[in-house]
Design a protein around this motif. Structure first.
Motif, PDB file in Angstrom:
ATOM      1  N   SER A 142       0.827  -1.208   0.000  1.00 16.13           N
ATOM      2  CA  SER A 142       0.000   0.000   0.000  1.00 16.13           C
ATOM      3  C   SER A 142       0.862   1.259   0.000  1.00 16.13           C
ATOM      4  CB  SER A 142      -0.936   0.014   1.214  1.00 16.13           C
ATOM      5  OG  SER A 142      -0.221   0.244   2.417  1.00 16.13           O
ATOM      6  N   GLU A 143       2.098   1.154   0.528  1.00 19.82           N
ATOM      7  CA  GLU A 143       3.025   2.283   0.534  1.00 19.82           C
ATOM      8  C   GLU A 143       3.811   2.387  -0.767  1.00 19.82           C
ATOM      9  OE1 GLU A 143       5.507   1.753   3.937  1.00 19.82           O
ATOM     10  OE2 GLU A 143       3.856   1.945   5.367  1.00 19.82           O
ATOM     11  N   GLY A 144       3.699   1.351  -1.614  1.00 22.09           N
ATOM     12  CA  GLY A 144       4.367   1.389  -2.904  1.00 22.09           C
ATOM     13  C   GLY A 144       5.805   0.936  -2.888  1.00 22.09           C
ATOM     14  N   ILE A 145       6.293   0.380  -1.783  1.00 20.41           N
ATOM     15  CA  ILE A 145       7.701  -0.019  -1.770  1.00 20.41           C
ATOM     16  C   ILE A 145       7.907  -1.510  -2.032  1.00 20.41           C
ATOM     17  CG2 ILE A 145       8.408   1.918  -0.347  1.00 20.41           C
ATOM     18  CD1 ILE A 145       8.515   0.191   2.034  1.00 20.41           C
ATOM     19  N   VAL A 146       6.809  -2.282  -2.085  1.00 25.47           N
ATOM     20  CA  VAL A 146       6.864  -3.628  -2.652  1.00 25.47           C
ATOM     21  C   VAL A 146       5.698  -3.763  -3.621  1.00 25.47           C
ATOM     22  CG1 VAL A 146       7.896  -4.578  -0.544  1.00 25.47           C
ATOM     23  CG2 VAL A 146       5.441  -4.847  -0.947  1.00 25.47           C
ATOM     24  N   VAL A 147       5.838  -4.693  -4.555  1.00 22.41           N
ATOM     25  CA  VAL A 147       4.777  -4.972  -5.519  1.00 22.41           C
ATOM     26  C   VAL A 147       4.546  -6.479  -5.550  1.00 22.41           C
ATOM     27  CG1 VAL A 147       5.204  -2.937  -6.955  1.00 22.41           C
ATOM     28  CG2 VAL A 147       6.442  -5.070  -7.422  1.00 22.41           C
ATOM     29  N   SER A 148       3.327  -6.869  -5.857  1.00 22.52           N
ATOM     30  CA  SER A 148       3.031  -8.293  -6.009  1.00 22.52           C
ATOM     31  C   SER A 148       3.028  -8.619  -7.500  1.00 22.52           C
ATOM     32  CB  SER A 148       1.684  -8.645  -5.382  1.00 22.52           C
ATOM     33  OG  SER A 148       0.642  -7.870  -5.958  1.00 22.52           O
ATOM     34  N   ALA A 149       3.663  -9.736  -7.828  1.00 24.25           N
ATOM     35  CA  ALA A 149       3.770 -10.158  -9.222  1.00 24.25           C
ATOM     36  C   ALA A 149       3.231 -11.571  -9.349  1.00 24.25           C
ATOM     37  CB  ALA A 149       5.224 -10.108  -9.690  1.00 24.25           C
ATOM     38  N   ALA A 150       2.486 -11.816 -10.420  1.00 24.29           N
ATOM     39  CA  ALA A 150       1.903 -13.144 -10.638  1.00 24.29           C
ATOM     40  C   ALA A 150       2.985 -14.203 -10.663  1.00 24.29           C
ATOM     41  CB  ALA A 150       1.124 -13.143 -11.950  1.00 24.29           C
ATOM     42  N   ARG A 151       2.773 -15.251  -9.897  1.00 21.81           N
ATOM     43  CA  ARG A 151       3.658 -16.427  -9.820  1.00 21.81           C
ATOM     44  C   ARG A 151       5.032 -16.126  -9.234  1.00 21.81           C
ATOM     45  NH1 ARG A 151       1.142 -16.665 -14.633  1.00 21.81           N
ATOM     46  NH2 ARG A 151       2.950 -15.865 -15.750  1.00 21.81           N
ATOM     47  N   ARG A 152       5.254 -14.871  -8.788  1.00 24.39           N
ATOM     48  CA  ARG A 152       6.549 -14.544  -8.183  1.00 24.39           C
ATOM     49  C   ARG A 152       6.404 -14.019  -6.759  1.00 24.39           C
ATOM     50  NH1 ARG A 152      10.697 -11.138 -11.400  1.00 24.39           N
ATOM     51  NH2 ARG A 152      12.026 -12.189  -9.862  1.00 24.39           N
ATOM     52  N   GLY A 153       5.191 -13.735  -6.338  1.00 26.37           N
ATOM     53  CA  GLY A 153       4.990 -13.214  -4.993  1.00 26.37           C
ATOM     54  C   GLY A 153       5.312 -11.738  -4.906  1.00 26.37           C
ATOM     55  N   TYR A 154       5.916 -11.338  -3.802  1.00 27.80           N
ATOM     56  CA  TYR A 154       6.207  -9.923  -3.561  1.00 27.80           C
ATOM     57  C   TYR A 154       7.663  -9.604  -3.904  1.00 27.80           C
ATOM     58  CZ  TYR A 154       1.743  -9.338  -1.163  1.00 27.80           C
ATOM     59  OH  TYR A 154       0.402  -9.276  -0.859  1.00 27.80           O
ATOM     60  N   LEU A 155       7.849  -8.458  -4.572  1.00 29.81           N
ATOM     61  CA  LEU A 155       9.179  -7.997  -4.955  1.00 29.81           C
ATOM     62  C   LEU A 155       9.374  -6.568  -4.445  1.00 29.81           C
ATOM     63  CD1 LEU A 155       9.086  -9.026  -8.738  1.00 29.81           C
ATOM     64  CD2 LEU A 155       9.994 -10.385  -6.840  1.00 29.81           C
ATOM     65  N   VAL A 156      10.622  -6.229  -4.130  1.00 32.65           N
ATOM     66  CA  VAL A 156      10.945  -4.841  -3.797  1.00 32.65           C
ATOM     67  C   VAL A 156      10.799  -4.012  -5.071  1.00 32.65           C
ATOM     68  CG1 VAL A 156      12.721  -3.254  -2.978  1.00 32.65           C
ATOM     69  CG2 VAL A 156      12.526  -5.557  -1.975  1.00 32.65           C
ATOM     70  N   SER A 157      10.056  -2.923  -4.977  1.00 39.56           N
ATOM     71  CA  SER A 157       9.808  -2.115  -6.169  1.00 39.56           C
ATOM     72  C   SER A 157      10.977  -1.174  -6.444  1.00 39.56           C
ATOM     73  CB  SER A 157       8.514  -1.312  -6.024  1.00 39.56           C
ATOM     74  OG  SER A 157       8.617  -0.421  -4.938  1.00 39.56           O
ATOM     75  N   ASP A 158      10.999  -0.635  -7.652  1.00 43.52           N
ATOM     76  CA  ASP A 158      12.030   0.306  -8.064  1.00 43.52           C
ATOM     77  C   ASP A 158      11.441   1.713  -8.040  1.00 43.52           C
ATOM     78  OD1 ASP A 158      14.427   1.267  -8.912  1.00 43.52           O
ATOM     79  OD2 ASP A 158      14.471   0.185 -10.811  1.00 43.52           O
ATOM     80  N   VAL A 159      12.307   2.713  -8.092  1.00 42.50           N
ATOM     81  CA  VAL A 159      11.872   4.107  -8.191  1.00 42.50           C
ATOM     82  C   VAL A 159      12.120   4.557  -9.617  1.00 42.50           C
ATOM     83  CG1 VAL A 159      12.181   6.457  -7.343  1.00 42.50           C
ATOM     84  CG2 VAL A 159      12.453   4.523  -5.781  1.00 42.50           C
ATOM     85  N   THR A 160      11.063   4.969 -10.306  1.00 44.27           N
ATOM     86  CA  THR A 160      11.173   5.363 -11.704  1.00 44.27           C
ATOM     87  C   THR A 160      11.186   6.880 -11.837  1.00 44.27           C
ATOM     88  OG1 THR A 160       8.779   5.427 -12.066  1.00 44.27           O
ATOM     89  CG2 THR A 160       9.893   3.295 -12.371  1.00 44.27           C
ATOM     90  N   LEU A 161      11.673   7.345 -12.972  1.00 46.55           N
ATOM     91  CA  LEU A 161      11.687   8.782 -13.237  1.00 46.55           C
ATOM     92  C   LEU A 161      10.270   9.334 -13.252  1.00 46.55           C
ATOM     93  CD1 LEU A 161      13.222  11.353 -13.948  1.00 46.55           C
ATOM     94  CD2 LEU A 161      13.131  10.662 -16.363  1.00 46.55           C
TER      95      LEU A 161
END
Length: 228
Positions: free
Chosen positions: A64-83
């Motif tokens: 909900s804070e945007g610092i992890v994302v859920s991905a299909a079949r991969r679970g939760y990943l640390v998100s990146d910071v984009t431009l």
């Protein structure tokens, strides 16, 4: 792997989901867990010594804070910071801090100014120790001192706190790209001088440069660098 990045679990009591989220959040924003790292629920359960419930609660909070994302079949990943995200978040931060710094300029609260000078010394100490973590912690504490003391709106403070985990991730990415770590202290000294000058135009100009323009420029350079 988790112990090398989060610290020994023996230092922790059995935590609730909020405490699990706090530990993971700190590891992410400080760069010990990197963008793209997978957060396996089984590994987290074993590390923290908890059931799946607190782990899932913590991951949902971080999502909900945007610092992890859920991905299909991969679970939760640390998100990146984009431009694109930076170009959205930084103007929000700028508006919130402009209001707080303007209030400080009008009152020249000596307690706040003293706290800011102390944070600048802590940034210098971090630079002398070549500690990006120490520099970033003092950097955030500098801005937090102004926002918490000089913002007239509790809602503004809540919004600032909501976006800061992502901003802290940005700090961790971009601080090494400064010419020197001591330059970070100089940037904050300029902000204090702008407050004390009494010139609202100068203050707004330096805040825009510090909060919006420079981070965007550094991130663009990082994205364009070989091997990114």
């Amino acid at each position: 792997m988790l112990e090398s990045r989060l610290g020994p679990s023996s230092l922790l009591r059995v935590p609730a989901g909020a405490v699990v989220a706090d530990v993971l959040r700190d590891a992410i924003v400080e760069g010990r867990l990197r963008p793209g790292d997978r957060l396996k629920q089984e590994d987290l359960m074993q590390y923290f010594g908890v059931s799946v419930g607190p782990v899932r609660e913590s991951l949902r909070t971080l999502e909900s804070e945007g610092i992890v994302v859920s991905a299909a079949r991969r679970g939760y990943l640390v998100s990146d910071v984009t431009l694109e995200e930076v170009e959205f978040l930084l103007p929000i931060r700028l508006v919130l801090e402009q209001a707080a710094f303007t209030q400080l300029q009008q009152t020249l609260d000596e307690d706040v100014l003293r706290a800011l000078r102390q944070r600048i010394e802590e940034i210098r100490d971090g630079a002398s120790n070549n500690s990006i973590r120490q520099v970033n912690e003092a950097d955030q504490a500098f801005h937090e001192a102004v926002v918490l003391s000089c913002s007239r709106s509790p809602q503004a403070v809540r919004l600032w706190r909501l976006i800061m985990p992502r901003v802290r991730m940005l700090f961790n990415m971009l601080t090494p790209m400064h010419r020197t770590l001591s330059a970070v202290a100089q940037e904050h000294e300029i902000l204090v001088q702008a407050v004390e000058s009494g010139s609202q135009i100068l203050l707004q100009t330096e805040l825009d440069k510090h909060i919006r323009t420079q981070p965007q420029t550094l991130l663009q350079a990082k994205i364009a660098s070989p091997g990114h």
